[in-house]
Design a protein around this motif. Structure first.
Motif, mmCIF file in Angstrom:
data_model
loop_
_atom_site.group_PDB
_atom_site.id
_atom_site.type_symbol
_atom_site.label_atom_id
_atom_site.label_comp_id
_atom_site.label_asym_id
_atom_site.label_seq_id
_atom_site.Cartn_x
_atom_site.Cartn_y
_atom_site.Cartn_z
ATOM 1 N N THR A 224 23.442 -8.427 22.286
ATOM 2 C CA THR A 224 22.828 -8.996 21.091
ATOM 3 C C THR A 224 21.527 -9.724 21.404
ATOM 4 N N ALA A 225 20.606 -9.677 20.441
ATOM 5 C CA ALA A 225 19.296 -10.304 20.589
ATOM 6 C C ALA A 225 19.344 -11.754 20.130
ATOM 7 N N ALA A 226 18.449 -12.567 20.687
ATOM 8 C CA ALA A 226 18.430 -14.003 20.384
ATOM 9 C C ALA A 226 17.634 -14.327 19.130
ATOM 10 N N PHE A 227 16.736 -13.431 18.715
ATOM 11 C CA PHE A 227 15.863 -13.714 17.583
ATOM 12 C C PHE A 227 15.997 -12.611 16.535
ATOM 13 N N PRO A 228 15.650 -12.905 15.272
ATOM 14 C CA PRO A 228 15.819 -11.906 14.210
ATOM 15 C C PRO A 228 14.855 -10.729 14.311
ATOM 16 N N THR A 229 13.735 -10.884 15.014
ATOM 17 C CA THR A 229 12.831 -9.771 15.274
ATOM 18 C C THR A 229 12.956 -9.415 16.747
ATOM 19 N N PHE A 230 13.367 -8.199 17.040
ATOM 20 C CA PHE A 230 13.617 -7.808 18.420
ATOM 21 C C PHE A 230 13.400 -6.306 18.570
ATOM 22 N N LYS A 231 13.225 -5.892 19.807
ATOM 23 C CA LYS A 231 13.144 -4.468 20.117
ATOM 24 C C LYS A 231 14.118 -4.148 21.232
ATOM 25 N N LYS A 232 14.641 -2.941 21.206
ATOM 26 C CA LYS A 232 15.603 -2.487 22.213
ATOM 27 C C LYS A 232 15.160 -1.134 22.761
ATOM 28 N N LEU A 233 15.405 -0.955 24.031
ATOM 29 C CA LEU A 233 14.982 0.274 24.700
ATOM 30 C C LEU A 233 15.766 1.467 24.165
ATOM 31 N N TYR A 234 15.019 2.516 23.800
ATOM 32 C CA TYR A 234 15.642 3.701 23.211
ATOM 33 C C TYR A 234 15.550 4.918 24.129
#
Length: 343
Positions: A247-257
């Protein structure tokens, strides 16, 4: 008559300097010159590191395409419950003005999606994900079991909300020839996640191991069919699933795809030119008034394009220098006053 108290000499500490607390004391007395030297050196170090990190982050190449509004038709379709199961794809052309040299990474980026909510973060079963007990749905509220009391695998709110858009990158080699850019779907996760926190049941047939379970409500396929092209990328070890579960810490985040497979036309990276994203739109965002993007980026020795760490070092160095100047001013003022009083 009571016996006099006798001291038990066997419990007496040894007559050593350490046990008798007779070690010599040391009083740290720093001169003003030493203190100012420490402050100025620390500030200079932080400033240098901060500038290097900022320059390194600035040297990365990045392009971001927000496709929330560009796929407006799919946007409306996914929010229409009566058409929820209809496929919807959209193609988004874009131009890459400069060549992206070296390794190139594709990310999906979400705006306004709060993965840091307390109940959301806890809504998972680690015993299930590690295959210690795949039927364990304890703590997975509100996504524990189906209406027929069949346990969900994987259970929990995090798994149920997994990002499921499909993104394919195409390169316009010529005006009439389009080729699919080869992308790798492995090597995306942390080592500890892949080999410690997530494990599949020991079996040659995952479908048999997951028999008697149900897929999460928002999923279109069960967990053992997440990747039909690569059987080794299925079950709890599916890398897209593992990446989402961190899970990400902030509401705007990116994840490796995906990662660029450097072969044929792409041995040196992504050449400049015209490209397009072919997106299968599945992940709805209007429910939480969010947006989503695709990001192509290179990396440097210090990471991505984030300036946060560099700015922290730079600000720390600047504040340390300001403190040093303030200390020096106070010291000189007190020194001059002392000299004047002695005259």
């Amino acid at each position: 008559m009571e016996k006099p108290f006798e001291y038990d000499k066997s419990r007496q500490p040894a007559n050593s300097a350490f046990k008798q607390q007779k070690l010599p004391g040391h009083y740290l007395r720093l001169t003003a010159t030493a203190v100012l030297s420490i402050f100025f050196t620390t500030g200079l170090f932080c400033l240098c590191v901060g500038i290097i990190l900022i320059l390194s982050a600035k040297s990365t190449k990045k392009i971001e395409v927000n496709y929330t509004k560009l796929c407006a038709d799919c946007h409306e379709l996914r929010d229409d419950a009566s058409k929820f199961r209809k496929a919807c794809t959209c193609s988004i052309p874009f131009n890459l003005p400069e060549k992206m040299k070296g390794n190139v990474y594709m990310y999906y980026k979400l705006y306004g999606f709060y993965q840091n909510l307390y109940r959301y973060v806890l809504s998972r079963s680690n015993a299930q994900l590690m295959s210690k007990n795949i039927m364990d749905v304890h703590g997975c509220d509100p996504f524990k079991m189906s209406e027929d009391k069949i346990p969900f695998i994987p259970c929990g709110a995090i798994a149920n909300s997994m990002f499921n858009d499909t993104i394919i990158l195409s390169y316009n080699l010529h005006s009439s020839e389009h080729i699919q850019v080869p992308m790798l779907k492995y090597g995306l996760t942390w080592w500890t996640d892949k080999y410690v926190k997530f494990q599949n049941p020991v079996s040659s047939n995952l479908a048999d191991q997951f028999e008697g379970s149900a897929k999460p409500p928002s999923w279109s396929v069960p967990i053992y069919e997440l990747d039909r092209d690569d059987p080794g990328n299925n079950g709890f070890l599916n890398e897209d699933f593992i990446v989402w579960m961190r899970t990400a810490a902030f509401p705007t985040f990116k994840k490796l795809y995906r990662r660029l497979s450097r072969e044929h036309y792409f041995k040196e990276g992504l050449p400049a030119g015209n490209y397009s994203f072919n997106i299968s739109y599945n992940f709805p965002v209007t429910r939480f008034q969010g947006e989503k993007s695709v990001v192509l980026s290179t990396l440097t020795w210090s990471g991505g394009d984030s300036l946060f760490l560099g700015l922290v070092y730079t600000v720390t160095g600047a504040l340390t220098w300001l403190s040093a100047f303030a200390i020096m001013a106070v010291y000189l003022m007190l020194k001059n006053r002392k000299e004047n009083l002695s005259l």
